[in-house]
Write an enzyme that holds these catalytic residues in place. Structure first.
Site, PDB file in Angstrom:
ATOM      1  N   GLN A 159      -8.354  -5.730  -7.248  1.00  0.00           N
ATOM      2  CA  GLN A 159      -7.459  -4.530  -6.804  1.00  0.00           C
ATOM      3  C   GLN A 159      -8.963  -3.268  -6.346  1.00  0.00           C
ATOM      4  O   GLN A 159      -8.841  -3.012  -5.323  1.00  0.00           O
ATOM      5  CB  GLN A 159      -7.197  -3.836  -7.885  1.00  0.00           C
ATOM      6  CG  GLN A 159      -5.730  -4.165  -8.481  1.00  0.00           C
ATOM      7  CD  GLN A 159      -4.866  -4.444  -7.064  1.00  0.00           C
ATOM      8  OE1 GLN A 159      -4.488  -3.067  -6.426  1.00  0.00           O
ATOM      9  NE2 GLN A 159      -4.370  -5.333  -6.450  1.00  0.00           N
ATOM     10  N   ASN A 166      -6.843  -7.946 -17.212  1.00  0.00           N
ATOM     11  CA  ASN A 166      -7.220  -8.756 -16.361  1.00  0.00           C
ATOM     12  C   ASN A 166      -8.143  -8.292 -15.280  1.00  0.00           C
ATOM     13  O   ASN A 166      -7.845  -7.949 -14.170  1.00  0.00           O
ATOM     14  CB  ASN A 166      -6.573  -9.774 -15.499  1.00  0.00           C
ATOM     15  CG  ASN A 166      -6.249 -11.658 -15.010  1.00  0.00           C
ATOM     16  OD1 ASN A 166      -7.409 -11.445 -13.818  1.00  0.00           O
ATOM     17  ND2 ASN A 166      -5.434 -12.033 -14.828  1.00  0.00           N
ATOM     18  N   GLU A 169      -4.727   1.711  -7.293  1.00  0.00           N
ATOM     19  CA  GLU A 169      -4.854   3.193  -6.296  1.00  0.00           C
ATOM     20  C   GLU A 169      -6.226   4.221  -6.736  1.00  0.00           C
ATOM     21  O   GLU A 169      -7.110   4.156  -5.386  1.00  0.00           O
ATOM     22  CB  GLU A 169      -3.772   4.224  -6.103  1.00  0.00           C
ATOM     23  CG  GLU A 169      -2.411   3.348  -5.622  1.00  0.00           C
ATOM     24  CD  GLU A 169      -1.043   4.308  -6.162  1.00  0.00           C
ATOM     25  OE1 GLU A 169      -0.795   4.910  -5.203  1.00  0.00           O
ATOM     26  OE2 GLU A 169      -0.967   4.723  -6.805  1.00  0.00           O
ATOM     27  N   PHE A 193       0.395  -1.122   0.226  1.00  0.00           N
ATOM     28  CA  PHE A 193       0.109   0.038   0.098  1.00  0.00           C
ATOM     29  C   PHE A 193       1.115   0.990   0.086  1.00  0.00           C
ATOM     30  O   PHE A 193       0.294   2.212   0.627  1.00  0.00           O
ATOM     31  CB  PHE A 193      -0.705   0.128   1.316  1.00  0.00           C
ATOM     32  CG  PHE A 193      -1.537  -1.324   1.352  1.00  0.00           C
ATOM     33  CD1 PHE A 193      -2.776  -1.262  -0.038  1.00  0.00           C
ATOM     34  CD2 PHE A 193      -1.617  -2.263   2.199  1.00  0.00           C
ATOM     35  CE1 PHE A 193      -3.509  -3.177  -0.001  1.00  0.00           C
ATOM     36  CE2 PHE A 193      -2.790  -3.200   2.701  1.00  0.00           C
ATOM     37  CZ  PHE A 193      -3.494  -3.659   1.292  1.00  0.00           C
ATOM     38  N   ILE A 246       3.101  -7.249  -5.635  1.00  0.00           N
ATOM     39  CA  ILE A 246       2.834  -7.053  -4.243  1.00  0.00           C
ATOM     40  C   ILE A 246       1.771  -7.125  -3.953  1.00  0.00           C
ATOM     41  O   ILE A 246       1.397  -7.395  -3.200  1.00  0.00           O
ATOM     42  CB  ILE A 246       3.011  -6.002  -4.429  1.00  0.00           C
ATOM     43  CG1 ILE A 246       2.462  -4.359  -5.136  1.00  0.00           C
ATOM     44  CG2 ILE A 246       4.709  -4.931  -4.654  1.00  0.00           C
ATOM     45  CD1 ILE A 246       2.405  -3.553  -4.659  1.00  0.00           C
ATOM     46  N   ARG A 257      -8.163   0.396 -21.063  1.00  0.00           N
ATOM     47  CA  ARG A 257      -8.038  -1.584 -20.968  1.00  0.00           C
ATOM     48  C   ARG A 257      -7.096  -1.592 -19.653  1.00  0.00           C
ATOM     49  O   ARG A 257      -6.594  -1.854 -19.079  1.00  0.00           O
ATOM     50  CB  ARG A 257      -7.067  -1.923 -22.754  1.00  0.00           C
ATOM     51  CG  ARG A 257      -8.095  -2.938 -23.026  1.00  0.00           C
ATOM     52  CD  ARG A 257      -7.219  -3.340 -24.089  1.00  0.00           C
ATOM     53  NE  ARG A 257      -7.587  -5.024 -25.140  1.00  0.00           N
ATOM     54  CZ  ARG A 257      -7.220  -5.062 -25.278  1.00  0.00           C
ATOM     55  NH1 ARG A 257      -5.572  -4.523 -25.719  1.00  0.00           N
ATOM     56  NH2 ARG A 257      -7.581  -6.858 -26.044  1.00  0.00           N
ATOM     57  N   ILE A 258      -8.465  -3.006 -19.549  1.00  0.00           N
ATOM     58  CA  ILE A 258      -7.895  -3.655 -18.804  1.00  0.00           C
ATOM     59  C   ILE A 258      -7.838  -5.192 -18.983  1.00  0.00           C
ATOM     60  O   ILE A 258      -8.206  -5.537 -19.918  1.00  0.00           O
ATOM     61  CB  ILE A 258      -9.970  -4.213 -17.660  1.00  0.00           C
ATOM     62  CG1 ILE A 258     -10.520  -2.787 -17.091  1.00  0.00           C
ATOM     63  CG2 ILE A 258      -9.025  -4.547 -16.882  1.00  0.00           C
ATOM     64  CD1 ILE A 258      -9.300  -2.166 -16.105  1.00  0.00           C
TER      65      ILE A 258
HETATM   66 MO1  MOS Z   1       1.844   3.132  -3.981  1.00  0.00          MO
HETATM   67  S1  MOS Z   1       1.089   4.796  -2.860  1.00  0.00           S
HETATM   68  O1  MOS Z   1       2.260   4.534  -5.236  1.00  0.00           O
HETATM   69  O2  MOS Z   1       2.272   1.875  -3.854  1.00  0.00           O
END
Ligand code: MOS
Length: 768
Positions: A662, A655, A729, A261, A488, A652-653
């Site tokens: 997300q 996946n 995000e 995050f 991540i 464009r998505i």
């Molecule tokens: Mo994001 S706050 O760039 O992991």
């Protein structure tokens, strides 16, 4: 960090050789955009995926930091004698016996620029003042607890109210004007309809599932750091500087990451402490940052105070927009939370000012948290827009549609692809917004609870940087792709496998993706929602380079059916090499060719540049609309978020499954931001008092509402072949203000200071 700073950081960190992008709309592909399950899923669910703290080595010892129990002052004396003689203890590092930690240079970004244990000052609660190392974790923990520290303590300033006196906006030492057009003071003063309110967002602490950890292993002059990092290449550059070790002698490994995050973008002091302890002891050292320490030592979203002034005509034209904000920062570093990230271009207005000021507090160094700047900034802006709609007696969706613009009025450039209006319209339809009665407290659910419906818009920047990726075709008919980026938890392994599959016809299951090692071809940080858009063109380039080499092998190898042919007449389809003018069935599986050539594999090096020249003519951002439903039981002041509809225009998505995941995760996080999350500092000693999961509340599955995520899935023509922007995000942006708008609609209580508390609702005059 501001989004723009993020961009300049990754631009400068790597070779920024830009090349023109392919703006053509992509042909339909069955694999791109599909809901491909995560290729790393089986490793995670079977427990074979190794996270940093999972690594163990012979002779490994354990390090536990000693945390300051003051937030402002100096270490007067430190007695480590008892700790040093305890069973199993092999080392206690203090500021006066720690050697070989240097300041980070310009090649990378560290989180806290002061090297750990470099002097006797303490500027925040929990700052590392010593490090105990022992044969077992329990022994190290006991030794850390036995270190006696005397402090010369001063009263810390952790005041959450950021009303500190400072010079006027724009004056020397005063708030910095960060965006400006027209005459917003005059336009606001003469506007017939005004909103002038101040909104605050609290400190929020990153709580990824996986805590920060480092395992450091030296082998002579070489060190390997097992880390949990959102950027192995940056971590590599920083630790080379900080440890004074040549880059070729350091390797960073982050194969699996339990999310970050933003908290794991840049190295924190524990990484260097672990490495120097291991160097001194000539033994592997493991250091796991405890959940408690994560509230002190590894960043947080700074609190913000934002005064919003909107001036409008009775018809809803925006005459003036001012956003004057402050955020706290530490004594050590200047971290600006870019609350005006989206303000200058989200809505049309001729007169605008955004100003920014820092207020210093005795806290650890703040760091980006998911949607830094934009997320707290949009809480204030979108709350003010809702208040304006109410003053104008206008529907908040209609007000926003009327202020939509195709031009970024900050840069005077057209948007590359902006469909905020569609997000609002589709969201309205999916949510059932036309059935909303705007009268406060007027709606009921089937159980008689009061219903509140609210809306807010979302925005986040779009960017892609330079990247490299190597692709290798293997004799068994599989392929391997490797890049010095990392996954991540967002799906980077999977989207890279999808791109290789898309370009070669090799099934996703036969594509091995190798990430999270700093000695791989340099790939991007997992930050700013840029990794997917950044890495994909380098994967395509790597595939193309590998195909070129493969066809050369096919035409050179004795016994190959293509021997002597011109490789220009050949191609690779569905995993088979064949003549371009014949069907793939006529061809030969590429693995056969590699085997007959006696090769272990055929490799291609892929490289891609940044945004490309044409992107400079456009403003590139993602947009979205969040619709929230809450229920309120006035008898017991019980508030539930029951439903969120999120419509995202993120290009464009690639996946559908990982993208939806997300945004759904971000919505749950947004619910936490709206109702739960707040790090509270004790005003007497500066300690974060709710430094644990019992007292710091994060939203759980039990809190989660019904979530409906919809993507417009419109390719962005300046974001390269695939037209993807980024969705990590933006899903968080707009959720909290949509919830507080819904709270107002249900209760008549306008919450301007997050999070919403029961106490706030007790002032409601709405009854069942
Ligand atoms: Mo994001 S706050 O760039 O992991």
């Amino acid at each position: 960090m501001m989004f723009s700073e993020f961009i300049s950081f990754i631009d400068s960190a790597q070779d920024a050789a830009a090349k023109p992008s392919d703006a053509a709309a992509p042909p339909p592909s069955s694999i791109i955009g599909a809901a491909v399950p995560r290729v790393d899923g089986p490793f995670k669910t079977s427990g074979t995926a190794k996270y940093a703290a999972d690594y163990n080595f012979p002779r490994m010892v354990y390090a536990v930091p000693v945390c300051a129990t003051i937030a402002n002052g100096k270490i007067r004396s430190m007695d480590t004698s008892a700790a040093e003689t305890m069973p199993g203890v092999v080392l206690v590092l203090r500021h006066d016996n720690t050697r070989g930690i240097y300041r980070n240079g310009p090649g990378g970004r560290a989180s806290e620029n002061r090297p750990p244990l470099s002097d006797d000052t303490v500027s925040y609660w929990g700052q590392y003042v010593a490090l105990a190392v022992a044969e077992t974790f329990a022994q190290a923990k006991a030794a850390a607890a036995a270190v006696k520290v005397q402090y010369d303590s001063q009263k810390p300033n952790v005041n959450p109210v950021l009303d500190d006196d400072m010079p006027a906006i724009g004056a020397p030492g005063g708030p910095k004007v960060v965006s400006h057009r027209g005459d917003s003071d005059a336009a606001f003063a003469s506007a017939p309809v005004k909103v002038d309110e101040t909104y605050t967002t609290p400190v929020e602490t990153h709580n990824p599932m996986e805590m920060h950890a480092t395992v450091a292993v030296w082998n002579g002059p070489r060190v390997t750091l097992y880390e949990t990092s959102q950027g192995v290449m940056n971590h590599h550059a920083v630790m080379s500087d900080v440890l004074g070790v040549p880059q070729e002698n350091i390797e960073i490994i982050s194969h699996y990451i339990g999310s970050g995050f933003g908290g794991k973008l840049f190295p924190w002091p524990h990484s260097a402490l672990c490495a120097v302890a291991a160097r001194q002891l000539e033994r592997p050292v493991k250091l796991v940052v405890s959940r408690k320490m994560m509230f002190y030592d590894v960043g947080h979203r700074p609190n913000t105070q934002q005064r919003l002034r909107l001036g409008a005509t009775p018809q809803g034209k925006l005459l003036a927009l001012q956003q004057d904000y402050r955020n706290h920062t530490s004594e050590l570093d200047d971290i600006r939370e870019n609350c005006g990230e989206a303000t200058p271009f989200l809505y049309s207005t001729a007169n605008l000012r955004v100003s920014s000021a820092l207020v210093r507090r005795n806290v650890g160094v703040p760091t980006p948290m998911r949607g830094p700047g934009a997320v707290p900034g949009l809480f204030a802006l979108e709350s003010a827009m809702d208040e304006l709609a109410i003053k104008l007696n206008m529907d908040p969706v209609q007000l926003r549609l009327g202020l939509n613009t195709d031009t970024d009025e900050e840069s005077n450039k057209p948007f590359s692809s902006r469909h905020l209006d569609k997000c609002l319209q589709i969201g309205s339809d999916k949510f059932g917004w036309s059935r909303r009665n705007p009268k406060v407290g007027s709606m009921r659910d089937k159980d008689g609870l009061i219903l509140g419906w609210g809306v807010a818009c979302a925005s986040w920047g779009a960017y892609r940087g330079p990247s490299q990726c190597a692709v290798t075709f293997l004799p068994d008919g599989s392929a391997r792709a490797s890049s010095g980026t990392q996954d991540i938890g967002t799906g980077t392994y999977t989207v890279i496998a999808q791109v290789v599959s898309d370009k070669t016809g090799i099934p996703v299951d036969n594509v091995q993706v190798v990430l999270g090692e700093s000695n791989l071809p340099p790939g991007p940080m997992s930050g700013g929602s840029t990794a997917t858009a950044t890495v994909m063109p380098s994967v395509v380039d790597g595939v193309n380079a590998a195909i070129k080499n493969l066809l050369a092998v096919a035409t050179d190898t004795p016994g190959s059916p293509f021997k002597g042919k011109d490789s220009k007449d050949l191609t690779l389809t569905a995993g088979r090499i064949h003549a371009k003018d014949q069907s793939p069935d006529s061809g030969t599986p590429f693995g056969d060719i590699i085997r007959s050539a006696g090769l272990a594999g055929v490799r291609g090096e892929g490289k891609s540049g940044g945004m490309g020249a044409e992107a400079k003519n456009y403003s590139t951002h993602s947009f979205g609309a969040q619709f929230a439903e809450i229920t309120y039981d006035p008898g017991i002041a019980q508030l539930r978020v029951t439903r969120i509809v999120s419509v995202i225009d993120g290009g464009r998505i690639i996946n559908k499954a990982t993208a939806t995941n997300q945004v759904a995760g971000a919505i749950v996080m947004g619910l936490g931001m709206g109702l739960l999350e707040q790090t509270i500092y004790d005003q007497r000693d500066g300690r974060p008092v709710n430094d644990n999961f019992a007292d710091y509340l994060v939203a759980t599955c039990a809190d989660a509402p019904q979530i409906d995520v919809h993507f417009l899935d419109i390719p962005d023509p300046v974001m390269g072949e695939y037209g993807a922007r980024g969705i990590g995000e933006i899903g968080l942006a707009g959720v909290a203000p949509a919830i507080t708008a819904a709270v107002y609609h249900a209760t008549g209580v306008r919450v301007r200071n997050l999070p919403v508390r029961i106490e706030d609702l007790l002032t409601s005059r709405i009854t069942a």
